[in-house]
Design a protein around this motif. Structure first.
Motif, PDB file in Angstrom:
ATOM      1  N   UNK A 296       0.971  -1.693   0.207  1.00  0.00           N
ATOM      2  CA  UNK A 296       0.269   0.294  -0.086  1.00  0.00           C
ATOM      3  C   UNK A 296       0.834   1.215  -0.140  1.00  0.00           C
ATOM      4  N   UNK A 297       0.568   2.568   0.407  1.00  0.00           N
ATOM      5  CA  UNK A 297       1.224   3.742   0.240  1.00  0.00           C
ATOM      6  C   UNK A 297       1.608   4.606   1.523  1.00  0.00           C
ATOM      7  N   UNK A 298       1.375   3.523   2.440  1.00  0.00           N
ATOM      8  CA  UNK A 298       1.442   3.819   4.084  1.00  0.00           C
ATOM      9  C   UNK A 298       3.006   3.299   4.193  1.00  0.00           C
ATOM     10  N   UNK A 299       3.246   4.814   4.875  1.00  0.00           N
ATOM     11  CA  UNK A 299       4.919   5.092   4.938  1.00  0.00           C
ATOM     12  C   UNK A 299       5.356   5.159   6.516  1.00  0.00           C
ATOM     13  N   UNK A 300       6.292   4.455   6.846  1.00  0.00           N
ATOM     14  CA  UNK A 300       6.850   4.820   8.228  1.00  0.00           C
ATOM     15  C   UNK A 300       7.633   5.977   8.409  1.00  0.00           C
ATOM     16  N   UNK A 301       8.606   6.229   8.712  1.00  0.00           N
ATOM     17  CA  UNK A 301      10.073   7.432   8.867  1.00  0.00           C
ATOM     18  C   UNK A 301      10.600   6.831  10.457  1.00  0.00           C
ATOM     19  N   UNK A 302      11.825   6.135  10.327  1.00  0.00           N
ATOM     20  CA  UNK A 302      12.560   6.740  11.534  1.00  0.00           C
ATOM     21  C   UNK A 302      13.687   7.473  11.490  1.00  0.00           C
ATOM     22  N   UNK A 303      14.089   8.011  12.247  1.00  0.00           N
ATOM     23  CA  UNK A 303      15.561   8.810  11.945  1.00  0.00           C
ATOM     24  C   UNK A 303      15.833   9.311  13.684  1.00  0.00           C
ATOM     25  N   UNK A 304      16.548  10.082  13.437  1.00  0.00           N
ATOM     26  CA  UNK A 304      17.195  10.779  14.673  1.00  0.00           C
ATOM     27  C   UNK A 304      17.460  11.845  14.695  1.00  0.00           C
ATOM     28  N   UNK A 305      16.316  12.619  13.038  1.00  0.00           N
ATOM     29  CA  UNK A 305      16.930  13.798  13.578  1.00  0.00           C
ATOM     30  C   UNK A 305      15.415  14.850  12.767  1.00  0.00           C
ATOM     31  N   UNK A 367       8.233  -2.690  11.219  1.00  0.00           N
ATOM     32  CA  UNK A 367       8.643  -3.382   9.992  1.00  0.00           C
ATOM     33  C   UNK A 367       7.107  -4.435  10.381  1.00  0.00           C
ATOM     34  N   UNK A 368       6.503  -4.594  11.119  1.00  0.00           N
ATOM     35  CA  UNK A 368       6.362  -5.832  11.942  1.00  0.00           C
ATOM     36  C   UNK A 368       4.974  -5.509  11.772  1.00  0.00           C
ATOM     37  N   UNK A 369       4.235  -3.421  11.720  1.00  0.00           N
ATOM     38  CA  UNK A 369       3.183  -3.376  12.228  1.00  0.00           C
ATOM     39  C   UNK A 369       2.303  -2.989  10.948  1.00  0.00           C
ATOM     40  N   UNK A 370       1.260  -3.715  11.197  1.00  0.00           N
ATOM     41  CA  UNK A 370       0.103  -4.007  10.031  1.00  0.00           C
ATOM     42  C   UNK A 370      -0.587  -2.317   9.448  1.00  0.00           C
ATOM     43  N   UNK A 371      -0.127  -1.401   9.797  1.00  0.00           N
ATOM     44  CA  UNK A 371      -0.723  -0.083   8.848  1.00  0.00           C
ATOM     45  C   UNK A 371       0.896   0.278   8.087  1.00  0.00           C
ATOM     46  N   UNK A 372       1.578  -1.098   9.014  1.00  0.00           N
ATOM     47  CA  UNK A 372       3.395   0.471   7.570  1.00  0.00           C
ATOM     48  C   UNK A 372       3.383  -0.712   6.027  1.00  0.00           C
ATOM     49  N   UNK A 373       3.266   0.120   5.399  1.00  0.00           N
ATOM     50  CA  UNK A 373       3.590  -0.648   3.844  1.00  0.00           C
ATOM     51  C   UNK A 373       4.976  -0.673   3.682  1.00  0.00           C
ATOM     52  N   UNK A 374       5.444   0.366   3.840  1.00  0.00           N
ATOM     53  CA  UNK A 374       7.454   1.196   3.470  1.00  0.00           C
ATOM     54  C   UNK A 374       7.502   1.820   4.825  1.00  0.00           C
ATOM     55  N   UNK A 375       9.519   1.535   5.470  1.00  0.00           N
ATOM     56  CA  UNK A 375      10.203   2.130   5.868  1.00  0.00           C
ATOM     57  C   UNK A 375      10.753   3.021   5.405  1.00  0.00           C
ATOM     58  N   UNK A 376      11.092   4.185   5.507  1.00  0.00           N
ATOM     59  CA  UNK A 376      12.112   5.140   5.787  1.00  0.00           C
ATOM     60  C   UNK A 376      13.473   5.205   6.178  1.00  0.00           C
ATOM     61  N   UNK A 377      14.530   4.905   6.453  1.00  0.00           N
ATOM     62  CA  UNK A 377      15.544   5.284   7.597  1.00  0.00           C
ATOM     63  C   UNK A 377      16.653   6.240   6.888  1.00  0.00           C
ATOM     64  N   UNK A 378      16.721   7.006   8.364  1.00  0.00           N
ATOM     65  CA  UNK A 378      16.875   8.586   8.081  1.00  0.00           C
ATOM     66  C   UNK A 378      18.574   8.541   8.875  1.00  0.00           C
ATOM     67  N   UNK A 379      19.931   8.871   8.909  1.00  0.00           N
ATOM     68  CA  UNK A 379      20.824   8.635   9.949  1.00  0.00           C
ATOM     69  C   UNK A 379      21.672   9.741   9.761  1.00  0.00           C
TER      70      UNK A 379
END
Length: 692
Positions: A296-305, A367-379
């Motif tokens: 799907x088109x739901x994205x999670x963003x993981x960041x330290x900034x 990634x295990x969350x059913x509402x998440x279709x893709x993840x962007x990792x920022x560092x």
């Protein structure tokens, strides 16, 4: 089959040179330097050997089983050389020489001579005026340019040789690897369609990319591109997207749907992803080759900034995707494991003090969350741990899930080792995180197209190859330009109407049809009759009709036009006005347009274009892509309109366009759409035949 252009065993180089300043030297050097596994046979009367390779004095002196000939000689000598190659049994030739149709009329005539020679002898030719081909898996580099791309899964086809040079130089060290590259030059024989077929069947190629300025045979290209898109992603960067060269004829359809709209419609039909620029194309191609498609088109963003996360979220939403809401279970899990000040809402901010272990824990939860279709990792770079450690954690965690992960491990010198790890583990990285939004948008677009094709159990290829059956007598009606009758032959509803030649006849028809009525000027001089007072609406009695006749007669006289009578038409109320038009595109054939209709069509320009004919799914998607389509669902005080009837008309008009290539354009403006279940009526129809 063009396989021998990429996997030859014996290559002849005609025009080989021992002078390091000559292209004929560079070609030999590249074949040797990049370890072509077959044998090389230079042809030269001036040198006995070049770079340790023995030369042949003539084409006749070559072995009998040459797979591929590379020609680098003055243009005027090329036809004769191709003749000798054909007589020698060489069936595959790359003509790198310039000086043909790209130089003017004399060059064009020389190219025609070359084409005739090749066709007569059954020789296939890439070029002329090209730089050759590359296959990193053979390996083979037939070009004269410096460098060889990294081995990879991306195929690249270009109508510009200079662009191939630029891509190879740009991609060096970027982690973007190529499988095959082909410069097509003037496409005298082998075209982009031939080449996408060959590269599309290449096992090592996972994604096809192309730079195209034009398409040689639009319908043939679409058929082949659709076949390929069903199995592999296909992206095109289109050059020359201006509509200045589009022909706008008499109708709104011709004026509002230009050449760029036709290309966009064609690419959508065939599942081709249209790249906005070269950088995005290759970033996206790498992701499509390496990562699974999102569900799907739901994205999670993981960041330290936090600031970079905000910019990324903005870009994601701008590209039509959503920020995943995250379940309460995921938030609770993160809250007990992340630093106290961390944000567990999306975007998830682990703060600057968190290292690879925290990143890995949070990434696994997202990634295990059913509402998440893709993840962007920022560092953002930290001074207390190496980015390579984070790269290893991201790679290990992501392989536990079938969801795409994109990274933006920022920095240059500090991130070199991390990028090598990510490339090896097939995790795409971009230097700035906002770029991930465009990549994910293409991945979602690819997934949506495949879903729709599977859902309909029919391909765009089937639609294009089946000619719709025409109603009896439709050809004669089209030839005589009886547009209303032609629409009627395709069961397109018309309001009750008839023609009148004087005021008395107009009154009689109005009373027969029933008030209120509309009176329309009949005159060949005017396309848009409302502009000159040629349409009178809301006529409720005899006096209204006679006054309207007098006013239309005067308007025609003032404009110096011959009045050929009027059309009396039943006036409809309570509906919405849309436009449906068809036109013939010089490259892709029949097109159909849909959007907001009526007198304001040119003001709002709410128009979308599709390739005809249409199936039901394509018709509904065309409607949904416009403001008019959203209004048809019900808008403020407007009740839902008869969407099914509009879909039916679109399909019929698409069949009409595909079945009548002699019609240059035809439109219904407006098509009057009544409330749900009450149908539609073509209020005004106009058209034009192709000029012979």
């Amino acid at each position: 089959m063009l396989k021998k252009f990429f996997t030859p065993q014996k290559i002849a180089v005609i025009g080989a040179s021992g002078d390091p300043n000559k292209l004929g030297y560079d070609v030999i050097n590249n074949l040797l330097r990049f370890e072509f596994p077959g044998s090389i046979h230079p042809v030269s009367k001036s040198y006995n050997e070049i770079l340790g390779v023995t030369c042949h004095v003539s084409i006749e002196d070559l072995p009998d089983d040459i797979d591929l000939a590379l020609v680098i000689i003055p243009a005027k000598a090329v036809p004769g050389v191709v003749e000798k190659c054909g007589e020698k049994g060489i069936r595959n030739i790359i003509v790198m020489s310039g000086g043909f149709s790209e130089t003017g009329e004399q060059g064009r005539m020389l190219e025609e001579k070359l084409k005739e020679t090749a066709q007569r002898l059954g020789v296939r030719v890439i070029g002329p005026n090209c730089i050759g081909v590359i296959d990193t898996h053979t390996p083979l580099n037939t070009t004269f340019i410096i460098g060889m791309p990294e081995k990879g899964e991306i195929g690249f086809i270009s109508q510009s040789g200079a662009l191939v040079v630029a891509v190879i130089d740009w991609a060096a060290g970027s982690g973007i690897g190529f499988s095959r590259m082909a410069s097509l030059g003037n496409q005298m024989d082998i075209t982009e369609t031939d080449m996408i077929d060959e590269i599309g069947q290449h096992r090592e190629t996972k994604v096809i990319t192309a730079y195209a300025e034009g398409i040689t045979d639009g319908r043939k290209f679409l058929q082949k591109a659709t076949e390929i898109s069903l199995s592999k992603p296909f992206m095109i960067l289109k050059g020359g997207q201006s509509d200045k060269g589009a022909l706008a004829v008499s109708s709104h359809t011709g004026a509002l749907s230009g050449s760029n709209d036709a290309y966009n419609a064609a690419f959508r039909k065939a599942g081709i992803l249209k790249a906005e620029n070269m950088e995005v194309m290759f970033d996206s191609a790498r992701a499509l080759a390496w990562q699974p498609l999102p569900k799907g088109n739901r994205v999670a963003v993981l960041t330290n900034a936090g600031g970079l996360a905000i910019l990324t979220v903005d870009a994601i939403e701008k590209n039509g995707m959503e920020i995943a809401p995250l379940t309460e279970e995921t938030k609770s899990f993160l809250k007990t494991r992340l630093p106290a000040a961390a944000s567990v809402n999306n975007p998830v901010d682990v703060l600057a003090g968190s290292g690879p272990a925290v990143y890995g824990l949070a990434l696994d939860a997202l990634l295990a969350d059913e509402t998440v279709d893709a993840v962007v990792v920022i560092q953002v770079p930290q001074d207390w741990f190496l980015p390579s450690g984070l790269a290893e954690v991201v790679a290990e965690t992501s392989k536990l899930h079938r969801k795409p992960v994109l990274t933006s491990i920022m920095g240059k010198e500090s991130s070199k080792e991390a990028l090598e790890i990510l490339n090896k583990r097939r995790i795409p990285n971009v230097p700035f995180p906002e770029r991930t939004a465009a990549i994910l948008q293409y991945m979602v677009e690819r997934k949506d197209w495949l879903d729709l094709i599977n859902e309909e159990q029919v391909t765009a290829f089937d639609d294009m190859t089946e000619t719709p059956q025409k109603p009896s007598g439709a050809d004669e009606l089209a030839a005589s330009q009886q547009w209303e009758a032609l629409a009627g032959a395709y069961d397109i509803p018309l309001p009750e109407q008839d023609k009148a030649s004087d005021a008395d006849e107009a009154v009689g028809l109005s009373e027969k049809i029933g008030y209120p009525v509309v009176m329309k000027m009949i005159s060949e001089k005017f396309t848009h009759k409302s502009d000159v007072g040629g349409i009178k609406m809301g006529l409720n009695n005899e006096d209204d009709v006679r006054n309207a006749w007098n006013e239309i007669t005067a308007a025609a006289s003032d404009a110096g036009a011959e009045l050929q009578g009027v059309l009396i038409q039943k006036m409809l109320t309570g509906g919405q006005e849309v436009i449906i038009g068809i036109k013939q595109d010089p490259q892709f054939g029949p097109l159909i347009v849909f959007g907001t209709g009526g007198t304001e069509v040119e003001l709002y320009k709410d128009i979308e274009t599709a390739i005809a004919p249409l199936n039901e799914g394509e018709a509904r998607r065309l409607i949904a892509s416009t403001i008019a389509g959203r209004k048809l669902k019900g808008w403020r005080n407007l009740p839902p309109a008869d969407m099914d009837a509009v879909v039916d008309i679109l399909i019929k008009m698409g069949n009409l366009a595909a079945g009548h290539p002699e019609i240059q354009e035809m439109e219904m403006n407006p098509l009057y759409v009544l409330e749900q279940g009450k149908g539609t009526y073509a209020i005004d129809i106009r058209g034009a035949l192709r000029s012979s």
